[in-house]
Structures are given as C-alpha cells and as structure tokens.
Design a protein around this motif. Structure first.
Motif, PDB file in Angstrom:
ATOM      1  N   THR A   1       0.768  -1.249  -0.068  1.00 27.17           N
ATOM      2  CA  THR A   1       0.157  -0.167   0.077  1.00 27.17           C
ATOM      3  C   THR A   1       0.940   1.187  -0.067  1.00 27.17           C
ATOM      4  N   ASN A   2       0.278   2.322  -0.120  1.00 28.65           N
ATOM      5  CA  ASN A   2       0.994   3.472  -0.229  1.00 28.65           C
ATOM      6  C   ASN A   2       1.239   4.307   1.193  1.00 28.65           C
ATOM      7  N   SER A   3       0.685   3.510   2.206  1.00 26.39           N
ATOM      8  CA  SER A   3       0.890   4.030   3.594  1.00 26.39           C
ATOM      9  C   SER A   3       2.309   4.242   3.809  1.00 26.39           C
ATOM     10  N   SER A   4       2.594   5.252   4.909  1.00 26.66           N
ATOM     11  CA  SER A   4       4.298   5.445   5.014  1.00 26.66           C
ATOM     12  C   SER A   4       4.565   4.498   5.868  1.00 26.66           C
ATOM     13  N   SER A   5       3.812   3.593   6.653  1.00 21.50           N
ATOM     14  CA  SER A   5       4.376   2.620   7.459  1.00 21.50           C
ATOM     15  C   SER A   5       5.053   1.432   6.893  1.00 21.50           C
ATOM     16  N   ASN A   6       4.767   1.461   5.489  1.00 25.43           N
ATOM     17  CA  ASN A   6       5.188   0.333   4.668  1.00 25.43           C
ATOM     18  C   ASN A   6       6.331   0.711   3.709  1.00 25.43           C
ATOM     19  N   LEU A   7       6.695   1.960   3.868  1.00 29.18           N
ATOM     20  CA  LEU A   7       7.850   2.415   3.147  1.00 29.18           C
ATOM     21  C   LEU A   7       9.324   1.971   3.616  1.00 29.18           C
ATOM     22  N   VAL A   8      10.102   1.516   2.820  1.00 28.86           N
ATOM     23  CA  VAL A   8      11.496   1.042   3.364  1.00 28.86           C
ATOM     24  C   VAL A   8      12.541   1.709   2.513  1.00 28.86           C
ATOM     25  N   CYS A   9      13.450   2.653   2.840  1.00 32.17           N
ATOM     26  CA  CYS A   9      14.298   3.227   2.234  1.00 32.17           C
ATOM     27  C   CYS A   9      15.540   2.433   2.009  1.00 32.17           C
ATOM     28  N   VAL A  10      16.091   2.291   0.772  1.00 37.65           N
ATOM     29  CA  VAL A  10      17.070   1.576   0.080  1.00 37.65           C
ATOM     30  C   VAL A  10      18.186   2.342  -0.073  1.00 37.65           C
ATOM     31  N   LEU A  11      19.199   1.970   0.543  1.00 40.74           N
ATOM     32  CA  LEU A  11      20.463   2.788   0.373  1.00 40.74           C
ATOM     33  C   LEU A  11      21.568   2.082  -0.597  1.00 40.74           C
ATOM     34  N   SER A  12      22.266   2.763  -1.114  1.00 39.27           N
ATOM     35  CA  SER A  12      23.230   2.221  -2.245  1.00 39.27           C
ATOM     36  C   SER A  12      24.455   1.418  -1.104  1.00 39.27           C
ATOM     37  N   GLN A  13      25.390   0.591  -1.564  1.00 39.22           N
ATOM     38  CA  GLN A  13      26.232   0.072  -0.623  1.00 39.22           C
ATOM     39  C   GLN A  13      27.026   1.307  -0.257  1.00 39.22           C
ATOM     40  N   ASN A  14      27.543   2.231  -0.999  1.00 44.06           N
ATOM     41  CA  ASN A  14      28.284   3.396  -0.835  1.00 44.06           C
ATOM     42  C   ASN A  14      27.642   3.872   0.393  1.00 44.06           C
ATOM     43  N   GLU A  15      26.289   4.417   0.171  1.00 44.61           N
ATOM     44  CA  GLU A  15      25.782   5.099   1.241  1.00 44.61           C
ATOM     45  C   GLU A  15      25.653   4.438   2.509  1.00 44.61           C
ATOM     46  N   GLU A  16      25.306   3.052   2.478  1.00 42.17           N
ATOM     47  CA  GLU A  16      25.295   2.245   3.866  1.00 42.17           C
ATOM     48  C   GLU A  16      26.580   2.322   4.646  1.00 42.17           C
ATOM     49  N   GLN A  17      27.772   2.236   3.661  1.00 43.11           N
ATOM     50  CA  GLN A  17      29.244   2.135   4.472  1.00 43.11           C
ATOM     51  C   GLN A  17      29.327   3.741   4.782  1.00 43.11           C
ATOM     52  N   LEU A  18      28.985   4.790   4.320  1.00 39.56           N
ATOM     53  CA  LEU A  18      29.309   5.996   4.796  1.00 39.56           C
ATOM     54  C   LEU A  18      28.461   6.256   5.995  1.00 39.56           C
ATOM     55  N   LEU A  19      27.304   5.759   6.036  1.00 37.12           N
ATOM     56  CA  LEU A  19      26.364   5.965   7.202  1.00 37.12           C
ATOM     57  C   LEU A  19      26.826   5.264   8.410  1.00 37.12           C
ATOM     58  N   ALA A  20      27.283   4.021   8.208  1.00 36.21           N
ATOM     59  CA  ALA A  20      28.053   3.256   9.236  1.00 36.21           C
ATOM     60  C   ALA A  20      28.927   3.838   9.876  1.00 36.21           C
ATOM     61  N   ARG A  21      29.986   4.276   9.017  1.00 35.26           N
ATOM     62  CA  ARG A  21      31.222   4.993   9.245  1.00 35.26           C
ATOM     63  C   ARG A  21      30.863   6.246  10.189  1.00 35.26           C
ATOM     64  N   GLU A  22      30.085   7.065   9.546  1.00 35.05           N
ATOM     65  CA  GLU A  22      30.025   8.216  10.308  1.00 35.05           C
ATOM     66  C   GLU A  22      29.065   8.242  11.673  1.00 35.05           C
ATOM     67  N   LEU A  23      28.067   7.236  11.720  1.00 35.13           N
ATOM     68  CA  LEU A  23      27.163   7.109  12.659  1.00 35.13           C
ATOM     69  C   LEU A  23      27.792   6.192  13.894  1.00 35.13           C
ATOM     70  N   PHE A  24      28.550   5.453  13.315  1.00 36.42           N
ATOM     71  CA  PHE A  24      28.943   4.362  14.557  1.00 36.42           C
ATOM     72  C   PHE A  24      30.433   4.148  14.426  1.00 36.42           C
TER      73      PHE A  24
END
Length: 179
Positions: A152-175
């Motif tokens: 459905t279009n409800s916001s509770s079902n939305l999943v954000c998909v990050l690229s591998q580079n974005e995941e690595q950058l996010l993990a590096r910066e946050l944790f």
C-alpha cells in the motif's frame, strides 16, 4: 517607525557594531554556538541570514534597542548589504561548516514517491527489486519490507534502500564502523 541605521566595521582584528555613535563588539559565532541555537526538531540548519541576524540582535540589545523580530530582520538585511566581502566570507564559511555538521548529526530519511522514480508497484516482481549493488541517482523506496515492491501507499510500509556506498558512509559516520 523609523529604524536606526547601524554600521559595522573592522577595527584591530575585531568587528564593531554601532548605532548613533554608540558601539559594541560584533560577535562572530562558532559552529557549536550556531548549532546550539537550533530549535529542537528543526528539519534544516539555519540560513546564512539567520546566522548573521543573531549577533545583530544581540548587538541591538546591548545598545538598548529592543525591537520586534521584523524590525531586527530589516536592520540586519540592510547591514548585510553593506558589510565587506571578508565578513561575508566568514559567514558563508560558518554556514557551510554548520550545514555539514548539522547533516552529520541529523539523519532524516524522506521517502520518495514511486511515481517520481519511474516504476510502478503493480508491475514489480521480486527479481526487479533494487539491490544495494545497483547505482542509485537518489534514494529509492520499495513499498514493502519484504522487498517485493508491492504494497500500500501508507508511510508505515515504506522502506528506504541505500546504495552500498551510502550504507558504508552512514555506518562509518554514525557508529565508526568500517565495512
């Protein structure tokens, strides 16, 4: 109401703010001070003008000019148009650094509607789901947690998909993780 006309000039490595022959130091805030002045839950960092207006407001108060926000903004705007390029560059750099630090400290994921991404939910099969290895122009959104691309279009079902580079950058910066 006639607004006072302020002046701002450099003297001995510092800036002075003056109105009607009275002067006070014009404080240039630090990145930490600007970030500390942000409202809780704000969705973006303050603009260059807001960063510049705050010290103008404190200078006006120090010179016993207690004005409404609209008047302070008009005075600050007139003053911004007359300040030298060196001071403008200081505030541009301050804004740039503030924006970078603010974005590191505030993770906001905004789902993008699938219409803008160029695919429809009903025609997606599980083989067509966007994976981390595929290049992304922007953040893409799958409509269901199981990755089927349907839902459905409800916001509770939305999943954000990050690229591998974005995941690595996010993990590096946050944790501080390296992947």
């Amino acid at each position: 109401m006639i607004l006072p006309v302020p002046v701002l000039f450099s003297a001995n490595g510092r800036y002075l703010f003056g109105i009607n022959g009275s002067f006070t130091d014009f404080p240039i805030p630090t990145v930490a001070e600007v970030l500390g002045s942000c409202k809780e839950g704000s969705k973006k960092p303050p603009s260059i003008f807001l960063i510049f207006r705050r010290p103008c407001q404190s200078c006006l108060a120090a010179l016993n000019f207690h004005l409404e926000r609209k008047a302070i903004s008009k005075i600050s705007s007139c003053l911004w148009k007359t300040v030298d390029s060196d001071l403008k560059n200081v505030f541009v750099e301050l804004y740039t650094e503030t924006k970078i630090r603010w974005r590191k400290e505030h993770l906001i994921i905004v789902p993008t509607p699938s219409k803008l991404l160029g695919y429809s939910h009903s025609t997606k099969s599980s083989d067509d789901v966007i994976t981390n290895e595929q290049p992304l122009d922007d953040h893409r959104v799958n409509q269901s947690p199981d990755g089927t691309g349907t839902g459905t279009n409800s916001s509770s079902n939305l999943v954000c998909v990050l690229s591998q580079n974005e995941e690595q950058l996010l993990a590096r910066e946050l944790f501080g993780w390296s992947m």
